[in-house]
Scaffold this motif. Structure first.
Motif, PDB file in Angstrom:
ATOM      1  N   GLN A 138       9.307   7.873   2.951  1.00  0.00           N
ATOM      2  CA  GLN A 138      10.280   8.497   2.053  1.00  0.00           C
ATOM      3  C   GLN A 138      11.316   7.459   1.609  1.00  0.00           C
ATOM      4  N   GLU A 139      10.876   6.240   1.340  1.00  0.00           N
ATOM      5  CA  GLU A 139      11.692   5.120   0.865  1.00  0.00           C
ATOM      6  C   GLU A 139      12.678   4.583   1.891  1.00  0.00           C
ATOM      7  N   ASN A 140      12.597   5.048   3.139  1.00  0.00           N
ATOM      8  CA  ASN A 140      13.454   4.539   4.213  1.00  0.00           C
ATOM      9  C   ASN A 140      12.629   3.677   5.158  1.00  0.00           C
ATOM     10  N   LEU A 173       0.858  -1.179   0.000  1.00  0.00           N
ATOM     11  CA  LEU A 173       0.000   0.000   0.000  1.00  0.00           C
ATOM     12  C   LEU A 173       0.893   1.227   0.000  1.00  0.00           C
ATOM     13  N   ILE A 174       0.639   2.149  -0.933  1.00  0.00           N
ATOM     14  CA  ILE A 174       1.393   3.400  -1.000  1.00  0.00           C
ATOM     15  C   ILE A 174       0.411   4.549  -0.793  1.00  0.00           C
ATOM     16  N   VAL A 175       0.779   5.454   0.115  1.00  0.00           N
ATOM     17  CA  VAL A 175      -0.028   6.634   0.402  1.00  0.00           C
ATOM     18  C   VAL A 175       0.882   7.851   0.287  1.00  0.00           C
ATOM     19  N   GLN A 176       0.448   8.820  -0.516  1.00  0.00           N
ATOM     20  CA  GLN A 176       1.179  10.083  -0.620  1.00  0.00           C
ATOM     21  C   GLN A 176       0.283  11.194  -0.091  1.00  0.00           C
ATOM     22  N   GLY A 177       0.870  12.126   0.669  1.00  0.00           N
ATOM     23  CA  GLY A 177       0.079  13.218   1.207  1.00  0.00           C
ATOM     24  C   GLY A 177       0.932  14.301   1.794  1.00  0.00           C
ATOM     25  N   PRO A 183       5.519  17.249   1.693  1.00  0.00           N
ATOM     26  CA  PRO A 183       4.923  16.044   1.119  1.00  0.00           C
ATOM     27  C   PRO A 183       5.610  14.787   1.656  1.00  0.00           C
ATOM     28  N   PHE A 184       4.837  13.714   1.747  1.00  0.00           N
ATOM     29  CA  PHE A 184       5.414  12.450   2.212  1.00  0.00           C
ATOM     30  C   PHE A 184       4.854  11.299   1.393  1.00  0.00           C
TER      31      PHE A 184
END
Length: 144
Positions: free
Chosen positions: A99-101, A19-23, A82-83
């Motif tokens: 953030q890919e970490n 699951l990917i969430v951007q906000g 943004p994240f």
């Protein structure tokens, strides 16, 4: 909190679901949570960032009660920035990346994983992207 996103996992949450969430949060009072639910409504995985005190909360709701809360003081989210959050499941853990970490892993408390059939994102803010997908797993021995 209102449901912004809800999806059903065909065949249940088998290893490989992501699951990917951007906000972006504009206030320390902004809240959101991500829940992976079973067919019976139990919450296999609950993730809630708390901007107000800079913590990440993880838990499960089984047998009509919350389990022991896991609290992480690592908080890579910043107000007005943004994240991207990705939650990836393998056979033993939910892995949480911001953030890919990688920031945490949460051991599956509800099994079998196939009984986890729904994902919800509840929030006070809008997310421009919420995506549920199944990825190929690298098994470490050269096989996918």
């Amino acid at each position: 909190m209102p449901v912004q996103f809800e999806a059903f996992c065909s065949g249940g949450l088998v290893p490989g679901w992501s699951l990917i969430v951007q906000g972006q949060s504009n206030s320390k009072d902004d809240e959101f949570e991500i829940n992976f639910l079973s067919e019976s409504g139990e919450i296999a995985f609950h993730f809630k960032p708390r901007f107000s005190n800079g913590t990440l909360i993880f838990n499960s709701f089984q047998g009509s009660r919350w389990g022991e809360e896991e609290v992480y003081n690592v908080f890579p989210l910043e107000l007005k920035e943004p994240f991207e959050i990705e939650i990836f499941s393998d056979s033993e853990y939910f892995h949480v990346f911001i953030q890919e970490n990688k920031v945490a892993q949460y051991e599956h408390r509800l099994k079998p994983l196939a009984s986890i059939t729904k994902v919800q994102v509840l929030n006070d803010l809008r997310f421009p992207l919420v995506e549920l997908s199944k990825k190929r797993l690298y098994l470490g021995d050269g096989r996918l």
